[in-house]
Design a protein around this motif. Structure first.
Motif, short mmCIF file in Angstrom:
data_model
loop_
_atom_site.label_atom_id
_atom_site.label_comp_id
_atom_site.label_asym_id
_atom_site.label_seq_id
_atom_site.Cartn_x
_atom_site.Cartn_y
_atom_site.Cartn_z
N THR A 110 0.76 -1.63 0.07
CA THR A 110 -0.28 -0.22 -0.17
C THR A 110 1.07 1.03 -0.04
N ILE A 111 1.49 1.40 0.77
CA ILE A 111 2.85 2.10 1.20
C ILE A 111 4.37 1.56 0.09
N ILE A 112 5.30 2.68 -0.15
CA ILE A 112 6.45 2.47 -0.48
C ILE A 112 7.83 2.35 1.06
N ASN A 113 7.58 1.32 1.25
CA ASN A 113 8.63 0.88 2.35
C ASN A 113 9.58 -0.01 2.11
N SER A 114 10.75 -0.24 2.93
CA SER A 114 11.56 -1.50 3.02
C SER A 114 10.88 -3.14 1.92
N LYS A 115 10.29 -3.26 2.42
CA LYS A 115 9.95 -4.65 1.78
C LYS A 115 9.11 -4.50 0.26
N ILE A 116 8.68 -2.97 -0.33
CA ILE A 116 8.58 -2.78 -1.33
C ILE A 116 9.76 -2.77 -2.52
N ILE A 117 10.82 -2.25 -1.87
CA ILE A 117 12.55 -1.91 -2.34
C ILE A 117 12.29 -3.58 -2.87
N HIS A 168 22.80 0.62 -7.48
CA HIS A 168 21.99 -1.37 -7.92
C HIS A 168 21.24 -1.44 -9.17
N ILE A 169 21.03 -0.81 -10.09
CA ILE A 169 20.20 -1.03 -11.46
C ILE A 169 21.27 -1.74 -12.31
N ASP A 185 1.11 -1.74 -12.91
CA ASP A 185 0.10 -0.27 -12.29
C ASP A 185 1.18 0.61 -12.34
N PHE A 186 1.10 2.13 -12.86
CA PHE A 186 1.98 2.70 -13.27
C PHE A 186 2.42 3.44 -12.07
N PHE A 187 1.70 3.41 -10.47
CA PHE A 187 1.74 4.44 -9.55
C PHE A 187 3.85 3.58 -8.89
N PHE A 188 3.44 1.89 -8.89
CA PHE A 188 4.05 1.27 -8.61
C PHE A 188 5.02 1.50 -9.65
N ILE A 189 5.19 1.06 -11.10
CA ILE A 189 6.55 1.26 -11.55
C ILE A 189 6.79 2.91 -11.77
N PRO A 210 14.90 4.76 -8.19
CA PRO A 210 15.90 4.75 -7.13
C PRO A 210 15.28 6.77 -6.51
N ARG A 211 14.75 7.52 -5.58
CA ARG A 211 15.23 8.13 -5.34
C ARG A 211 16.58 9.64 -5.38
N LYS A 212 17.77 8.91 -5.69
CA LYS A 212 18.98 9.08 -5.70
C LYS A 212 19.06 9.38 -7.37
N THR A 213 18.48 9.24 -8.09
CA THR A 213 18.86 9.49 -9.59
C THR A 213 18.09 11.66 -10.06
N LYS A 214 18.78 11.75 -10.47
CA LYS A 214 19.38 12.82 -10.43
C LYS A 214 18.19 13.66 -11.65
N LYS A 215 17.30 14.70 -11.57
CA LYS A 215 16.25 14.51 -12.25
C LYS A 215 17.12 14.99 -13.57
N THR A 216 17.53 14.96 -14.51
CA THR A 216 18.03 15.11 -15.56
C THR A 216 18.16 13.76 -16.23
N LYS A 217 17.94 12.76 -15.09
CA LYS A 217 18.70 11.51 -15.53
C LYS A 217 17.42 10.41 -15.93
#
Length: 487
Positions: free
Chosen positions: A50-57, A83-84, A103-107, A112-119
């Motif tokens: 239901t939410i983004i957490n360690s399990k969904i990672i 890691h990708i 489901d494109f919400f999860f996709i 990764p949150r650390k990805t630069k906006k330009t990438k």
């Protein structure tokens, strides 16, 4: 049991598709059981989160293992080195091929949150290619809010969605995607959220999408924010074309035409009117019978309007949920209609705003309970005025005295705390019956820790005695589709 015929085993495990714990156990029997169970579990892996957490990672990490060498090289060449793009062993199964619900919400959250906006667009492109290709086929597509990617232009999209059965989107979806989906004629379940009049062109595409389908069964319009008569009429007209096949219908506007007259096969009807809406035609359901209707869920629909509907139904209703009933004299007539015309009722929710004639309404509950011999679950939400009190002690006595043997699931909610002595009275008179499954809700329990603890201490005493089986205390009066499926 491990030597079952495989086809028989598939049928058996399919019955467990909503029981993930049992399916997890099946993974350990042998390879045949594991392969069947893993296909079922991975058909819609997003349903377990239901939410983004360690399990969904962890889920995302498994999916990243399926990235092709070409995709990894592209990401590395763009300086995306995490890691990708790391090298790992291939997974035991081709999990991507098992996924049937996209489901494109999860996709979208896989980036990764650390990805630069330009990438981000580069990473997104490679992730999309992982799912949309000529090797996969989806039966469900869900597109979230603020999603404008032109996924229909990705090679393989035509193949991926050629057998689409379910489509869920927000109205700020790209118009190009809507126009492209019109060619799809296999959709059975359609959910549209947040329809605004300023999306007028998209609204027309939605109507085209509805009209293009050949076997539409389940349609939901959620949060129709601005209702305009010309559009509503066109929408109702498009739905009439599928009246013979639609069994589940939800809409959030005041009906313009008598379009419901045509839905003779309707099994579930949900009407959730917005706060500004006024339903002036009090006799709308006077000549509408809906002979196969089993589930009725409404919000902000006056009980006098619903009374006409219930009077015309042939006793098939098993679930009624009425939210925000602005109490008047017609509430009594509504409750009377329920116990006269709904002998097969299993679940009932009444959400009442009470300001007068409370005693008259309480007296009707005894007749309601006495005539509802199959009632299994009861939800009562009471909201009273500043100088008005609901007599919970009288209500609980009626409940203990007149409840059918089948009734043992209760949810009580009130804008004022229910007195402990009243709850104790209920428990004391609930003897030699099925143990209660109970939920008590009030927003004050979130801040009044002492009151919550006192209630919990009281319930625990009666849990030891076997009066209460399970319980929950908190603040949860929000409607959800499976509100009666509590444990």
């Amino acid at each position: 049991m491990s030597s079952f015929n495989r086809d028989v085993l598939v049928l058996i495990l399919e019955e467990l598709k909503n029981d993930k714990n049992s399916l997890f156990s099946c993974l350990l029997v042998n390879r045949t059981w594991c392969l069947i169970a893993v296909r079922i579990l991975w058909r819609n892996p997003w349903q377990y989160f239901t939410i983004i957490n360690s399990k969904i990672i962890m889920l995302f990490n498994v999916l990243f293992l399926h990235l092709s060498k070409e995709s990894k090289d592209i990401l590395k060449s763009q300086g995306i080195d995490n890691h990708i793009t790391e090298s790992h062993e291939c997974p035991l199964f081709d999990y991507i091929n098992f996924i049937k619900y996209l489901d494109f919400f999860f996709i979208r959250c896989m980036i990764p949150r650390k990805t630069k906006k330009t990438k981000i667009s580069i990473v997104k492109s490679e992730i999309f290619k992982l799912f949309i290709n000529n090797n996969t086929k989806f039966i469900h597509l869900s597109i979230p809010q603020n999603f404008y990617n032109q996924i229909h232009l990705i090679p393989g999209a035509e193949h991926c969605f050629s057998e689409l059965e379910s489509f869920h989107c927000n109205m700020d979806i790209s118009q190009n995607i809507l126009e492209w989906l019109v060619r799809c004629k296999s959709i059975k379940k359609l959910i549209i959220e947040n329809m605004f009049f300023n999306y007028s062109v998209k609204c027309l595409e939605i109507i085209k999408l509805i009209e293009a389908q050949e076997n539409l069964n389940d349609v939901k319009f959620i949060n129709l924010s601005e209702s305009y008569e010309s559009f509503d009429k066109s929408l109702e007209k498009s739905l009439i074309k599928h009246a013979a096949t639609i069994q589940y219908l939800r809409f959030d506007w005041t009906p313009i035409t008598k379009f419901l007259l045509h839905f003779v096969n309707l099994s579930c009807l949900e009407i959730f009117l917005p706060g500004y809406s006024v339903w002036k035609d009090l006799n709308y359901f006077e000549n509408i019978s809906l002979p196969n209707l089993k589930i009725l869920r409404t919000s902000r629909v006056r009980p006098i309007i619903l009374t006409n509907l219930i009077e015309n139904i042939k006793g098939n209703l098993t679930e009624i949920s009425v939210l925000y009933d602005y109490h008047g004299d017609d509430s009594k007539m509504f409750i009377q209609a329920i116990y006269r015309k709904c002998p097969n009722l299993r679940y009932l929710r009444l959400s009442l705003l009470l300001f007068r004639n409370i005693e008259l309404l309480i007296s009707e509950y005894e007749s309601l309970l006495s005539n509802s011999q199959y009632l299994n679950g009861l939800i009562i939400d009471i909201y009273t005025g500043y100088n008005t009190e609901f007599k919970w002690n009288e209500f609980f006595m009626i409940l203990a005295k007149s409840s059918p043997i089948s009734l043992f699931k209760f949810k009580f909610s009130s804008n004022k705390l229910i007195q402990l002595k009243d709850i104790k009275l209920f428990f004391d008179n609930w003897e030699n019956r099925n143990s209660i499954i109970l939920e008590i809700s009030n927003k004050d329990y979130n801040v009044n820790i002492k009151a919550k603890q006192q209630l919990e201490d009281l319930i625990k005493k009666y849990k030891v005695k076997g009066i209460v089986d399970r319980y929950s205390i908190g603040f949860n009066t929000v409607y959800h589709e499976n509100e009666f499926e509590w444990n």
